[in-house]
Design a protein around this motif. Structure first.
Motif, PDB file in Angstrom:
ATOM      1  N   LYS A  11      30.917  57.072  39.079  1.00  0.00           N
ATOM      2  CA  LYS A  11      30.056  57.856  39.957  1.00  0.00           C
ATOM      3  C   LYS A  11      28.738  57.150  40.269  1.00  0.00           C
ATOM      4  O   LYS A  11      27.834  57.752  40.860  1.00  0.00           O
ATOM      5  N   LEU A  12      28.647  55.885  39.880  1.00  0.00           N
ATOM      6  CA  LEU A  12      27.425  55.129  40.114  1.00  0.00           C
ATOM      7  C   LEU A  12      27.583  54.156  41.277  1.00  0.00           C
ATOM      8  O   LEU A  12      28.698  53.780  41.647  1.00  0.00           O
ATOM      9  N   ARG A  13      26.457  53.745  41.839  1.00  0.00           N
ATOM     10  CA  ARG A  13      26.452  52.660  42.819  1.00  0.00           C
ATOM     11  C   ARG A  13      26.398  51.351  42.018  1.00  0.00           C
ATOM     12  O   ARG A  13      25.415  51.091  41.326  1.00  0.00           O
ATOM     13  N   VAL A  14      27.457  50.558  42.133  1.00  0.00           N
ATOM     14  CA  VAL A  14      27.598  49.379  41.291  1.00  0.00           C
ATOM     15  C   VAL A  14      27.795  48.130  42.150  1.00  0.00           C
ATOM     16  O   VAL A  14      28.609  48.125  43.078  1.00  0.00           O
ATOM     17  N   ALA A  15      27.065  47.075  41.824  1.00  0.00           N
ATOM     18  CA  ALA A  15      27.258  45.762  42.464  1.00  0.00           C
ATOM     19  C   ALA A  15      27.717  44.791  41.379  1.00  0.00           C
ATOM     20  O   ALA A  15      26.965  44.472  40.453  1.00  0.00           O
ATOM     21  N   ALA A  16      28.959  44.328  41.481  1.00  0.00           N
ATOM     22  CA  ALA A  16      29.538  43.421  40.488  1.00  0.00           C
ATOM     23  C   ALA A  16      29.659  42.018  41.071  1.00  0.00           C
ATOM     24  O   ALA A  16      29.514  41.815  42.279  1.00  0.00           O
ATOM     25  N   PHE A  17      29.921  41.059  40.186  1.00  0.00           N
ATOM     26  CA  PHE A  17      30.142  39.690  40.645  1.00  0.00           C
ATOM     27  C   PHE A  17      31.471  39.608  41.399  1.00  0.00           C
ATOM     28  O   PHE A  17      32.357  40.458  41.238  1.00  0.00           O
ATOM     29  N   GLN A  18      31.617  38.589  42.213  1.00  0.00           N
ATOM     30  CA  GLN A  18      32.809  38.442  43.053  1.00  0.00           C
ATOM     31  C   GLN A  18      34.074  38.337  42.199  1.00  0.00           C
ATOM     32  O   GLN A  18      34.116  37.621  41.207  1.00  0.00           O
ATOM     33  N   ASN A  19      35.104  39.106  42.574  1.00  0.00           N
ATOM     34  CA  ASN A  19      36.401  39.156  41.892  1.00  0.00           C
ATOM     35  C   ASN A  19      36.328  39.764  40.493  1.00  0.00           C
ATOM     36  O   ASN A  19      37.224  39.560  39.667  1.00  0.00           O
ATOM     37  N   ALA A  20      35.289  40.560  40.239  1.00  0.00           N
ATOM     38  CA  ALA A  20      35.186  41.227  38.940  1.00  0.00           C
ATOM     39  C   ALA A  20      36.398  42.104  38.671  1.00  0.00           C
ATOM     40  O   ALA A  20      36.853  42.224  37.526  1.00  0.00           O
ATOM     41  N   ASN A  21      36.949  42.714  39.718  1.00  0.00           N
ATOM     42  CA  ASN A  21      38.119  43.582  39.536  1.00  0.00           C
ATOM     43  C   ASN A  21      39.347  42.819  39.050  1.00  0.00           C
ATOM     44  O   ASN A  21      40.280  43.406  38.500  1.00  0.00           O
ATOM     45  N   LEU A  22      39.346  41.476  39.192  1.00  0.00           N
ATOM     46  CA  LEU A  22      40.466  40.661  38.730  1.00  0.00           C
ATOM     47  C   LEU A  22      40.246  40.164  37.302  1.00  0.00           C
ATOM     48  O   LEU A  22      41.206  39.814  36.617  1.00  0.00           O
ATOM     49  N   PHE A  23      38.995  40.126  36.856  1.00  0.00           N
ATOM     50  CA  PHE A  23      38.665  39.509  35.575  1.00  0.00           C
ATOM     51  C   PHE A  23      38.350  40.499  34.459  1.00  0.00           C
ATOM     52  O   PHE A  23      38.391  40.127  33.280  1.00  0.00           O
ATOM     53  N   LEU A  24      38.033  41.727  34.788  1.00  0.00           N
ATOM     54  CA  LEU A  24      37.515  42.652  33.778  1.00  0.00           C
ATOM     55  C   LEU A  24      38.543  43.665  33.284  1.00  0.00           C
ATOM     56  O   LEU A  24      38.169  44.658  32.645  1.00  0.00           O
ATOM     57  N   GLY A  25      39.796  43.429  33.557  1.00  0.00           N
ATOM     58  CA  GLY A  25      40.845  44.270  32.972  1.00  0.00           C
ATOM     59  C   GLY A  25      41.363  45.349  33.912  1.00  0.00           C
ATOM     60  O   GLY A  25      40.714  45.737  34.888  1.00  0.00           O
ATOM     61  N   ASP A  26      42.558  45.847  33.582  1.00  0.00           N
ATOM     62  CA  ASP A  26      43.229  46.841  34.426  1.00  0.00           C
ATOM     63  C   ASP A  26      42.461  48.157  34.472  1.00  0.00           C
ATOM     64  O   ASP A  26      42.411  48.818  35.526  1.00  0.00           O
ATOM     65  N   ASN A  27      41.890  48.570  33.349  1.00  0.00           N
ATOM     66  CA  ASN A  27      41.150  49.834  33.325  1.00  0.00           C
ATOM     67  C   ASN A  27      39.956  49.775  34.262  1.00  0.00           C
ATOM     68  O   ASN A  27      39.698  50.706  35.036  1.00  0.00           O
ATOM     69  N   TYR A  28      39.236  48.657  34.221  1.00  0.00           N
ATOM     70  CA  TYR A  28      38.090  48.475  35.106  1.00  0.00           C
ATOM     71  C   TYR A  28      38.545  48.504  36.567  1.00  0.00           C
ATOM     72  O   TYR A  28      37.942  49.201  37.392  1.00  0.00           O
ATOM     73  N   ALA A  29      39.601  47.756  36.880  1.00  0.00           N
ATOM     74  CA  ALA A  29      40.093  47.699  38.263  1.00  0.00           C
ATOM     75  C   ALA A  29      40.485  49.092  38.755  1.00  0.00           C
ATOM     76  O   ALA A  29      40.229  49.452  39.911  1.00  0.00           O
TER      77      ALA A  29
END
Length: 239
Positions: free
Chosen positions: A113-131
């Motif tokens: 529920k937050l406004r989040v700015a992550a590093f590029q391709n974070a959804n590929l590197f930080l695990g399935d739960n994060y993605a």
């Protein structure tokens, strides 16, 4: 007649490194990782030359050129056929917020529920739960320019950023040292280490180089040189 002592001749090796990622890898063959690798091989009188290419191209370049090894490999990359060293550097991705917002982030789902700015391709590197969590979040973005992440956080355009803690510390001090930015970036932050630490190794085409590197890392840690290198890139900041 007194014999004159001669220093052992220097030998040279060629390694592949990634492109600039301060403070780990920086232009001019400097940076925390580069200096650590150089210091480790200097113990055995080796000079190290680096070729810098994106990590995605490392194996292609390694197979086509006369390269002795690669740095910044995950410690499970046994399928590459290289002799892998002990871990010599770690990356730790964290969530950073402004302390004034009193956010208490205990798990990845708290980001939804937050406004989040992550590093590029974070959804590929930080695990399935994060993605899974960020895939349906309207306030989620990924950014290649990591200084832009800090700008978004410190101007309240996002609630949180996700990046390596050492990259964050390095960039924050760099921005604070620019007087025109001091009022923007001189704010207290909260850091939440939600993610597992990633340990990186080097890979070599001979077991001899792997052994020399491991010995060198152990030596510079024992003498304190390793920590001095790290400290030289991470200027003290009260986080």
């Amino acid at each position: 007649m007194q014999c004159k002592a001669f220093a052992a001749p220097h030998k040279s090796i060629q390694l592949l490194a990634g492109i600039s990622k301060p403070p780990f890898i920086m232009p001019g063959d400097t940076g925390m990782q580069i200096d650590i690798v150089k210091a480790a091989f200097a113990v055995s009188n080796y000079d190290v030359k680096f070729t810098h290419v994106p990590l995605s191209l490392h194996m292609r370049v390694y197979k086509r050129r006369d390269i002795d090894g690669l740095i910044t490999l995950m410690d499970d990359k046994t399928e590459l056929g290289l002799y892998l060293s002990q871990s010599y550097i770690s990356y730790q991705n964290v969530v950073v917020t402004l302390a004034k917002n009193n956010l208490n982030i205990k798990q990845v789902s708290d980001l939804s529920k937050l406004r989040v700015a992550a590093f590029q391709n974070a959804n590929l590197f930080l695990g399935d739960n994060y993605a899974s969590v960020v895939s349906g979040a309207n306030g989620y973005i990924e950014i290649a320019d990591q200084k832009s992440q800090l700008a978004l956080l410190f101007t309240d355009r996002v609630d949180a950023i996700i990046m390596d803690v050492n990259i964050f510390k390095y960039m924050l001090v760099e921005l604070q040292n620019r007087k025109k930015y001091l009022n923007i970036y001189n704010k207290e932050v909260s850091i939440f280490p939600l993610f597992e630490q990633n340990n990186y190794v080097a890979g070599f085409n001979t077991i001899e180089l792997k052994t020399l590197f491991d010995k060198g890392i152990a030596d510079i840690k024992a003498t304190g040189q390793y920590q001095k290198i790290v400290d030289s890139y991470l200027k003290t900041h009260p986080l």
